[in-house]
Design a protein around this motif. Structure first.
Motif, PDB file in Angstrom:
ATOM      1  N   THR A  56       0.690  -1.369  -0.214  1.00  0.00           N
ATOM      2  CA  THR A  56      -0.129   0.179   0.092  1.00  0.00           C
ATOM      3  C   THR A  56       0.593   1.089   0.067  1.00  0.00           C
ATOM      4  O   THR A  56       0.433   2.086  -0.563  1.00  0.00           O
ATOM      5  CB  THR A  56      -1.328  -0.430   1.445  1.00  0.00           C
ATOM      6  OG1 THR A  56      -2.099  -1.084   1.261  1.00  0.00           O
ATOM      7  CG2 THR A  56      -1.633   1.226   0.942  1.00  0.00           C
ATOM      8  N   LEU A  57       2.320   1.463   1.365  1.00  0.00           N
ATOM      9  CA  LEU A  57       3.308   2.046   0.805  1.00  0.00           C
ATOM     10  C   LEU A  57       3.402   2.369  -0.384  1.00  0.00           C
ATOM     11  O   LEU A  57       3.713   3.589  -0.553  1.00  0.00           O
ATOM     12  CB  LEU A  57       3.618   2.717   2.009  1.00  0.00           C
ATOM     13  CG  LEU A  57       3.184   2.493   3.370  1.00  0.00           C
ATOM     14  CD1 LEU A  57       4.039   2.781   4.633  1.00  0.00           C
ATOM     15  CD2 LEU A  57       1.950   3.043   3.599  1.00  0.00           C
ATOM     16  N   SER A  59       2.545   1.823  -3.725  1.00  0.00           N
ATOM     17  CA  SER A  59       1.095   2.398  -4.656  1.00  0.00           C
ATOM     18  C   SER A  59       1.215   3.764  -3.668  1.00  0.00           C
ATOM     19  O   SER A  59       0.693   4.481  -4.579  1.00  0.00           O
ATOM     20  CB  SER A  59       0.311   1.506  -4.877  1.00  0.00           C
ATOM     21  OG  SER A  59      -0.051   1.659  -3.240  1.00  0.00           O
ATOM     22  N   ARG A 105       0.098   2.290 -12.347  1.00  0.00           N
ATOM     23  CA  ARG A 105       0.463   2.259 -10.772  1.00  0.00           C
ATOM     24  C   ARG A 105       0.043   0.486 -10.522  1.00  0.00           C
ATOM     25  O   ARG A 105       0.841  -0.315  -9.749  1.00  0.00           O
ATOM     26  CB  ARG A 105      -1.107   2.768 -10.007  1.00  0.00           C
ATOM     27  CG  ARG A 105      -1.169   1.832  -8.721  1.00  0.00           C
ATOM     28  CD  ARG A 105      -2.656   2.298  -7.947  1.00  0.00           C
ATOM     29  NE  ARG A 105      -3.626   2.000  -7.420  1.00  0.00           N
ATOM     30  CZ  ARG A 105      -4.395   2.152  -6.871  1.00  0.00           C
ATOM     31  NH1 ARG A 105      -4.683   3.178  -6.643  1.00  0.00           N
ATOM     32  NH2 ARG A 105      -4.756   1.180  -6.444  1.00  0.00           N
ATOM     33  N   GLU A 109       2.265  -2.263  -7.934  1.00  0.00           N
ATOM     34  CA  GLU A 109       1.661  -3.088  -7.066  1.00  0.00           C
ATOM     35  C   GLU A 109       1.904  -4.423  -7.549  1.00  0.00           C
ATOM     36  O   GLU A 109       2.700  -5.409  -6.729  1.00  0.00           O
ATOM     37  CB  GLU A 109      -0.293  -3.411  -7.119  1.00  0.00           C
ATOM     38  CG  GLU A 109      -0.029  -1.445  -6.413  1.00  0.00           C
ATOM     39  CD  GLU A 109      -1.621  -1.027  -5.886  1.00  0.00           C
ATOM     40  OE1 GLU A 109      -2.173  -2.670  -7.030  1.00  0.00           O
ATOM     41  OE2 GLU A 109      -2.346  -0.434  -5.792  1.00  0.00           O
TER      42      GLU A 109
ATOM     43  N   ARG B  23      -6.578  -0.238   1.548  1.00  0.00           N
ATOM     44  CA  ARG B  23      -5.739   0.596   1.366  1.00  0.00           C
ATOM     45  C   ARG B  23      -5.532   1.881   3.054  1.00  0.00           C
ATOM     46  O   ARG B  23      -4.377   1.777   3.331  1.00  0.00           O
ATOM     47  CB  ARG B  23      -5.853   1.559  -0.002  1.00  0.00           C
ATOM     48  CG  ARG B  23      -5.739   0.336  -1.114  1.00  0.00           C
ATOM     49  CD  ARG B  23      -5.833   1.247  -2.144  1.00  0.00           C
ATOM     50  NE  ARG B  23      -4.001   1.766  -2.980  1.00  0.00           N
ATOM     51  CZ  ARG B  23      -4.205   2.909  -2.824  1.00  0.00           C
ATOM     52  NH1 ARG B  23      -4.781   4.073  -2.957  1.00  0.00           N
ATOM     53  NH2 ARG B  23      -2.387   3.313  -3.520  1.00  0.00           N
ATOM     54  N   ALA B  26      -4.534  -0.713   5.823  1.00  0.00           N
ATOM     55  CA  ALA B  26      -3.265  -1.216   5.410  1.00  0.00           C
ATOM     56  C   ALA B  26      -1.772  -0.002   6.317  1.00  0.00           C
ATOM     57  O   ALA B  26      -0.908   0.517   7.136  1.00  0.00           O
ATOM     58  CB  ALA B  26      -2.900  -1.567   4.081  1.00  0.00           C
ATOM     59  N   VAL B  27      -2.612   1.660   5.985  1.00  0.00           N
ATOM     60  CA  VAL B  27      -1.967   3.100   6.181  1.00  0.00           C
ATOM     61  C   VAL B  27      -1.897   3.082   7.694  1.00  0.00           C
ATOM     62  O   VAL B  27      -1.040   3.326   8.251  1.00  0.00           O
ATOM     63  CB  VAL B  27      -2.337   3.989   6.013  1.00  0.00           C
ATOM     64  CG1 VAL B  27      -1.759   5.312   5.895  1.00  0.00           C
ATOM     65  CG2 VAL B  27      -2.558   3.844   3.891  1.00  0.00           C
ATOM     66  N   LEU B  57       1.513  10.554   7.326  1.00  0.00           N
ATOM     67  CA  LEU B  57       0.971   8.435   7.290  1.00  0.00           C
ATOM     68  C   LEU B  57      -0.865   9.538   8.135  1.00  0.00           C
ATOM     69  O   LEU B  57      -1.664   8.855   7.477  1.00  0.00           O
ATOM     70  CB  LEU B  57       1.606   7.905   7.967  1.00  0.00           C
ATOM     71  CG  LEU B  57       2.729   7.501   7.096  1.00  0.00           C
ATOM     72  CD1 LEU B  57       2.692   5.673   7.943  1.00  0.00           C
ATOM     73  CD2 LEU B  57       2.199   6.927   5.258  1.00  0.00           C
TER      74      LEU B  57
END
Lengths: 476, 476
Positions: A56-57, A59, A105, A109, B23, B26-27, B57
């Motif tokens: 995730t980070l 992308s 993108r 990923e 997503r 996940a962050v 973040l």
């Protein structure tokens, strides 16, 4: 012109660009913390969550660079109205942006996910000495990375495109000619050394060394080198590495009871990386001016300390009392013997990370040739083990008894890092040049190590950040 | 209807919503790793980089929720066509979205930055016993958090809005009546206990206990409780805490040579948090179904283990042999004495995190009253120290000799966490209810601890995730 720009407020587009880039780099440095944790602290079964966080980070980071206003700001900016520092920032951001904007993108990923999956497969394949386990992952990564290179520049040699991810300041042709020269010089030199009847103290450090005490000694060495523990840590990991930024740069090492040099030299090597990073300017954190130049330059700093300081006879004068203090068993060890042991050329070593200063580059050249062939489409993945063994025989006169100590030994390809290996040799070459220049400029340079004044050696070179990219290129 | 939905593919908008939410989460879980590292591993001077990573973040996380397509997907989705699990996901995302969309990104960043700055100021203020150092930061955070509440719901009691960040399933009025009941019952009960002439073995564990051995014992206890070290770690930190997800949930504790219970009970408490998290379903990681319900429920799990297992006489039958094995100095300690020591009510304790099971809630109530007054505008920041001391005198009969052991003792307000404290007491109440229900349902429940079959106690309750939010609300 530059003077005028210095005193004026920067253009609005520049300030806005900097805001975006600081966010982009903050995500990057967060990723580094997650990777450090994964390799040093994370419990065994934490991988599924970590993969999701990291992908995730990845992308998000890609999106921050290409989907926001960075491109518009870059278009708007008139470089003439900027200071030289600001121009350096814009030059570097533009380079990164132009590459990233061409990569979809989804592909970013896919690469992140494929790497996460490949890492586990590689670990298992190496453990089971079973290349077939890793082969489909390697095949997928080669394919994805070729697509990636194709997106960035469909007309260029794809390997050259990948190489520029790690070393953007040096054309591949130059790197190749340096590696050629190394090979042509080193192969006969190593033959001569092996044929020589010089009687060196290669076994001076044979014995068993308690690993807890080795760790105490590693800390002694770091204190001696002036490593700033308020901005760093020492931990252990399978592969020694360095991770961080100017506020927090951590190193790892490892300990083998039979091989004290196998911990000491990597510790000094990683110190070199950290010392460079910790020397970057605080106030530029998050901008290219506060970031390292590239992998070759980084490696030049680690090799400078490892090879030119850590393997010097003068440094061992300083180190030996600490060594024998921790290990009274070595009370008869002389500086000369330790120096000879630390500089020996191994006859039968198959492992890159355990190689001596000379054979090291032949290990690199094998990988360089194979990954060029893979990315160029001239070698199939299932031919890698044979090709590996063939090249080891040719350059090192050795045939690996298994893929585990052959083509499965390194982590890099499981990360999809094709084009990374050459930077190790390039860094060593730069280190030699830096040392040579310092030796010309400073009286009795090596004697100063013995007087514990060595720690200022790198203070000048540690400033080699993005801003001086052009100088670095010339120096290579 | 639900059965049909179960077997069909979910609507496209649901799948797309889930992608976005994974997503977003996940962050969030990456932020948790960075915070854990900051409190456990980060070198002293790493803060500037870490603050920038965390605030970036935070704002990215906010943007992922409100600036992307989450709102559109929520509008599109017809809840009737979803399974009950899917409805639970949508209900929870909608709740989070509706709050977040009303808060400007600038305010999110301001709060993150103000908290980062306040943390250092609070640490220094506490060390120097100087409330004035912290006051301007507290004032700024109170102001920012009032703005935040105002954005979310201009018509509601701002404290109730903030409280819902930590406990969304219980109205503040209900929480308040629970705290009132606790205060009304506990104040006279504690008076009775203090006036009682019962002769308890309160000093049974007095002495000095080597802290390395205490750590070994903490690991023994965690093994006994079946903590999964393949998905967790034990480390030390100033304040014990738990951090992670179902793949990787880590706990910390601390060691005081004079106070072995001060390490054992927090270790068991944090185990309770981790056991809940590690019981969440793997396959739902990144969705609300794989996340904890809320802070009160989390605390119910930690308190269940700490108070109802860790302080039980039966559990000490199991623990004592391990204790005396590690600490032969305690060979004369009896189960009964250890039990009495672990359950004593302290006469003079000023510190919340060192409080016993009963006085603990009075510490919470003091904070609850003060933060309500602060957020409600009925108390100025510079009046906090006097108000604190007044309430301690009223509820606990104690006057703190300094702000360092008074209103500066807790980290929460420096995080801008107003409304968090009540969840500690609510969790304790839920724990008591859970234990009571288990005790009714299971024959000789407490005897089973002594037979080492205690570790299955929480396996049912650990499933209290978002999906069962309604049941949880009723249970409270």
């Amino acid at each position: 012109m530059a003077t005028e720009a210095e005193s004026a407020d920067p253009p609005a587009a520049y300030t806005a660009l900097l805001d975006e880039i600081e966010r982009y780099n903050a995500v990057g440095s967060a990723q580094s913390v997650l990777s450090w944790d994964q390799q040093v602290m994370m419990p065994e079964r934490g991988t599924p969550a970590r993969s999701q966080q990291l992908s995730t980070l990845s992308s998000l980071s890609h999106e921050l660079l290409v989907d926001g206003d960075v491109g518009d700001h870059l278009d708007t900016l008139d470089d003439e109205s900027l200071t030289t520092d600001q121009q350096a920032v814009v030059r570097e951001v533009r380079r990164q942006y132009r590459r990233a904007e061409r990569v979809p993108r989804d592909l970013v990923e896919d690469i992140s996910e494929a790497s996460s999956e490949a890492l586990g497969a590689w670990e298992s394949a190496r453990e089971n000495d079973d290349f077939d386990e890793f082969a489909p992952h390697l095949e997928r990564l080669v394919d994805l990375k070729r697509q990636y290179a194709e997106h960035i520049d469909p007309d260029a040699d794809p390997y050259a495109v990948l190489f520029a991810d790690y070393e953007p300041c040096l054309p591949l042709s130059k790197a190749e000619s340096i590696l050629d020269e190394l090979r042509e010089t080193l192969v006969p030199l190593i033959d001569d050394i092996r044929a020589s009847d010089a009687d060196l103290a290669t076994d001076a450090l044979d014995g068993t060394y308690d690993t807890d005490t080795q760790e105490d000694l590693a800390r002694d060495v770091l204190e001696l080198l002036d490593y700033d523990f308020d901005r760093g840590r020492l931990d252990t990991s399978t592969h020694p590495f360095t991770s961080g930024n100017q506020f927090d740069c951590r190193i790892t090492t490892r300990f083998d009871p039979e091989d004290p040099l196998g911990s000491l030299l990597p510790t000094i090597h990683e110190f070199g990386h950290a010392y460079y990073t910790l020397g970057l300017p605080d106030e530029e954190f998050g901008t290219p001016l506060g970031d390292d130049r590239d992998l070759s330059v980084h490696e030049s700093q680690s090799r400078l300390w490892e090879n030119h300081v850590g393997r010097s006879e003068a440094f061992w004068e300083l180190l030996l009392p600490k060594f024998t203090d921790r290990f009274p068993q070595a009370e008869d060890l002389s500086v000369r013997d330790a120096y000879e042991a630390a500089n020996q050329v191994y006859d039968e070593n198959l492992i890159r990370v355990e190689a001596d200063e000379l054979t090291y580059h032949l290990h690199i050249i094998v990988r360089f040739e194979i990954e060029r062939e893979l990315i160029g489409g001239d070698l199939a993945v299932d031919e890698v083990p044979d090709r590996w063994n063939e090249l080891y025989e040719e350059y090192l006169g050795l045939t690996p008894p298994s893929d585990a100590v052959g083509c499965l030994q390194d982590i890099h390809w499981s990360h999809g890092s094709f084009g990374y290996f050459p930077t190790y040799s390039l860094g060593s070459v730069m280190a030699a040049q830096l040392y040579d220049a310092a030796d010309d400029a400073i009286d009795e340079l090596d004697r100063r190590f013995a007087l514990a004044s060595s720690t200022r050696l790198a203070s000048g070179s540690a400033r080699t950040s993005i801003a001086t990219g052009n100088d670095t290129r010339r120096a290579s």
